[in-house]
Design an enzyme around this catalytic site. Structure first.
Site: not given
Ligand code: HMG
Ligand code: MG
Length: 305
Positions: A241, A16
């Protein structure tokens, strides 16, 4: 160091956190092969993918299919990352038994990463936690930017403690403290863990180190001395990142295993098998592993010319 050091739990996040940052996305079959290789190497908790927007994170598309194809086994945890109710519903449909939610200690990172404020992220988590409770799904919680933010620089300890406490009180069984961009140094990491442990039991804390500045193992050692017994790691040191220029992957699992075993702790992990997964996965991704241990393994096993 204390006497209970033998009980170390490793959470493998390469499929992931590692793959989500790779320029060359891996398809379902390659991700399944990687995870099966990690299971064969002895890892028992492996974050297998995420149910986030594929527009935001194309590398994690088809995570449901990856999960479905994995052979489920007794004692094997395959948590999946979930940002909101939509992601939770997808996890539920897929038969996932553990999820991870993620909040940030920094407002700017929260906005860039999940397009909402910290307060709004907790509003999104509320129905997820409710659904998880009803479905008896275990929830792990991440706090990002615990030792620094790519946009704001230093992050107040009080903010880290507050987010960790809220996640724990909302029902997360474990809080993983994320040095998202790997800027921490050992004394700062230890002080951060001590501060969080004032509000969340030490036994419910994990450390999630990235190795950008080469400090990951040193920070882990400092936090081991504080009492942390759960560490996240990524095979081959995969990752980075997307919202932080120059940030690298998590501490390499094989380097962490090498250190822990060298210190007399048992991880139950076959380090050679882990190195093979690192090399095979990195070959598909088109680069070398960011891990001395895997590079030495490759050199020793290279056929003579
Ligand atoms: P948004 O654009 O604000 O969401 O994104 P929305 O609710 O307005 O929806 C926009 C579109 O996304 C819509 O589709 C929704 O259906 C779809 P459209 O109508 O445009 O076709 N959507 C989704 N699709 C699939 N699965 C979902 C989902 N939710 C909405 N769950 C959102 C908000 C959170 C979805 C977006 O910002 C996002 O996906 N972000 C992910 C970012 C990410 O994965 N970051 C990496 C993980 S965190 C990390 O790495 C840190 C960690 O490792 C710890 C560390 O190191 O600190 C954990
Ligand atoms: Mg991380």
């Amino acid at each position: 160091m204390s006497e209970n050091m033998e009980h170390i739990r490793l959470v493998e996040v390469g499929p992931r956190d590692g793959l989500q940052n790779e320029a060359r996305p891996l398809g379902v079959a390659d991700r399944v092969a990687m995870i099966e290789g990690l299971i064969a190497a002895g890892l028992t908790t492996i974050e297998a993918g995420s149910f986030v927007s594929p527009k935001w994170m194309p590398q994690m598309a088809d995570s449901a299919e990856v999960f479905r194809r994995l052979t489920k086994r007794e004692g094997l945890n395959l948590p999946m990352l979930v940002p909101n109710l939509k992601g939770f519903e997808a996890a539920l449909d897929t038969g996932v038994e553990e999820i991870a939610i993620f909040a940030s200690a920094s407002e700017s990172f929260s906005q860039k990463n999940i397009n909402c404020s910290i307060a709004e992220s907790f509003e999104r988590f509320a129905p997820v936690m409710e659904g998880a409770r009803a479905a008896k799904i275990r929830v792990r919680g991440y706090v990002s930017c615990v030792l620094g933010c790519p946009y704001e620089g230093p992050v107040a300890l009080a903010a880290v403690v507050n987010v960790a406490k809220r996640l724990y009180r909302s029902g997360c069984y474990e809080i993983s403290l994320g040095d998202t961009i790997g800027v921490g140094t050992p004394h700062a990491a230890a002080a951060m863990v001590r501060a969080v442990a004032g509000e969340v039991p030490m036994t419910a804390l994990a450390l999630h180190e990235h190795n950008t500045y080469g400090q990951a193992l040193a920070n882990i050692l400092a936090c081991l001395e504080e009492g942390v017994r759960v560490f996240d790691a990524s095979v081959g040191g995969l990752g980075g990142c997307p919202y932080a220029k120059g940030a690298t992957g998590n501490v390499a699992t094989e380097e962490l295993v090498y250190m822990l075993e060298g210190m007399g702790m048992r991880t139950g992990i076959d380090i050679d098998a882990l190195c093979r997964v690192a090399l095979e996965t990195c070959a598909k991704l088109g680069h070398e592993p960011a891990s001395g241990v895997a590079r030495v393994f490759a050199a020793k096993n290279r056929r003579p010319e």
